[in-house]
Write an enzyme that holds these catalytic residues in place. Structure first.
Site, mmCIF file in Angstrom:
data_model
loop_
_atom_site.group_PDB
_atom_site.id
_atom_site.type_symbol
_atom_site.label_atom_id
_atom_site.label_comp_id
_atom_site.label_asym_id
_atom_site.label_seq_id
_atom_site.Cartn_x
_atom_site.Cartn_y
_atom_site.Cartn_z
ATOM 1 N NE ARG A 1 -2.840 -0.284 3.126
ATOM 2 C CZ ARG A 1 -3.754 -0.395 4.668
ATOM 3 N NH1 ARG A 1 -4.837 0.013 4.002
ATOM 4 N NH2 ARG A 1 -3.654 0.830 5.441
ATOM 5 C CG ASP A 2 3.781 4.373 1.164
ATOM 6 O OD1 ASP A 2 3.256 5.142 0.255
ATOM 7 O OD2 ASP A 2 4.259 4.882 2.443
ATOM 8 C CB VAL A 3 5.197 -0.010 -3.841
ATOM 9 C CG1 VAL A 3 6.131 0.265 -4.629
ATOM 10 C CG2 VAL A 3 4.526 -1.140 -3.474
ATOM 11 C CG ASN B 1 8.681 3.036 1.581
ATOM 12 O OD1 ASN B 1 9.335 3.266 2.627
ATOM 13 N ND2 ASN B 1 7.276 2.989 1.765
ATOM 14 C CB THR C 1 3.131 8.672 -0.911
ATOM 15 O OG1 THR C 1 3.684 7.936 -0.392
ATOM 16 C CG2 THR C 1 4.287 9.796 -1.933
#
Length: 240
Positions: A40-42, A46, A80
């Site tokens: 959910r936040d690639v 990260n 993001t």
């Protein structure tokens, strides 16, 4: 160091190292998806790049697991904005294809040197706009891969990290090499001489060709006429 730092320093990356980053990231996501976990936040911050070329997917802090209760309420968007998939920007649940989309935005940023959507409302742009074309030096196969990763409809993307990993590896392998020709021995074969046809029979043999016979026959009257004329002229000369 994080990929975000590399992009700030380099601006953009060539297709080959970009594909390697996508390949290893897809492998990491494939393991997570197989365990029922959606990142959910690639995003570049990260993805950590080791000095040996190893890529590590980090920060599963807002990941969703099918074995646990959701971390956010219905309609709440977390992540993001520049890397949100369209369905997540609309408040729909995240799935493995959402991570594929986010990784597609990372690949686009690596190749273009900029995010596909930026500005005041990047989340809304994810839903309503199409990214600009990648630079002309990006191969067609890489363009097609990124375009499918960034499809607005999750059904049109690679289903999960495993499907994406397979596609990337096939693209990196390139077209199949043509098979080696078999070792064969060249054998000289005699060329058969076609039997002579009627027009190719020698005039000195048993029969001449029709054209040759016609030419011979047509020349005989001319000789007889010439002999007769010579005789007549001889008689006239004798009388004179």
């Amino acid at each position: 160091e994080p990929l975000s730092a590399v992009l700030r320093r380099e601006g953009r990356l060539p297709p080959s190292p970009t594909l390697e980053i996508v390949r290893q990231s897809a492998a990491g996501l494939a393991a997570a998806h197989a365990a029922g976990v959606v990142h959910r936040d690639v995003k570049p911050a990260n993805l950590l790049l080791g000095s040996d070329g190893t890529v590590k997917v980090t920060d599963f802090g807002i990941a969703w697991s099918s074995s646990n209760d959701p971390l956010t309420g219905t309609g709440e968007v977390i992540g993001t904005a520049q890397y949100l998939s369209p369905e997540r920007a609309l408040g729909d649940p995240a799935g493995p294809a959402s991570d594929v989309y986010a990784l597609g935005t990372v690949a686009y940023e690596c190749l273009a040197g900029r995010r596909p959507f930026d500005g005041a409302s990047p989340a809304r742009m994810q839903v309503n706009r199409t990214p600009g074309p990648l630079p002309a030096d990006v191969p067609a196969g890489v363009r097609g891969l990124v375009a499918r990763m960034l499809a607005k409809d999750p059904e049109q993307r690679f289903a999960d990290g495993a499907a994406l990993l397979t596609a990337v590896e096939e693209l990196m392998a390139g077209p199949a090499e043509p098979p080696e020709p078999h070792q064969t021995t060249t054998v000289a074969r005699p060329v058969a001489t076609p039997p002579p046809g009627p027009a190719s029979v020698s005039a000195t043999g048993g029969g001449a060709s029709p054209r040759a016979r016609h030419a011979a026959d047509s020349s005989r009257p001319s000789r007889r006429i010439l002999i007769a004329l010579v005789g007549v002229l001889g008689q006239q000369v004798g009388q004179a």
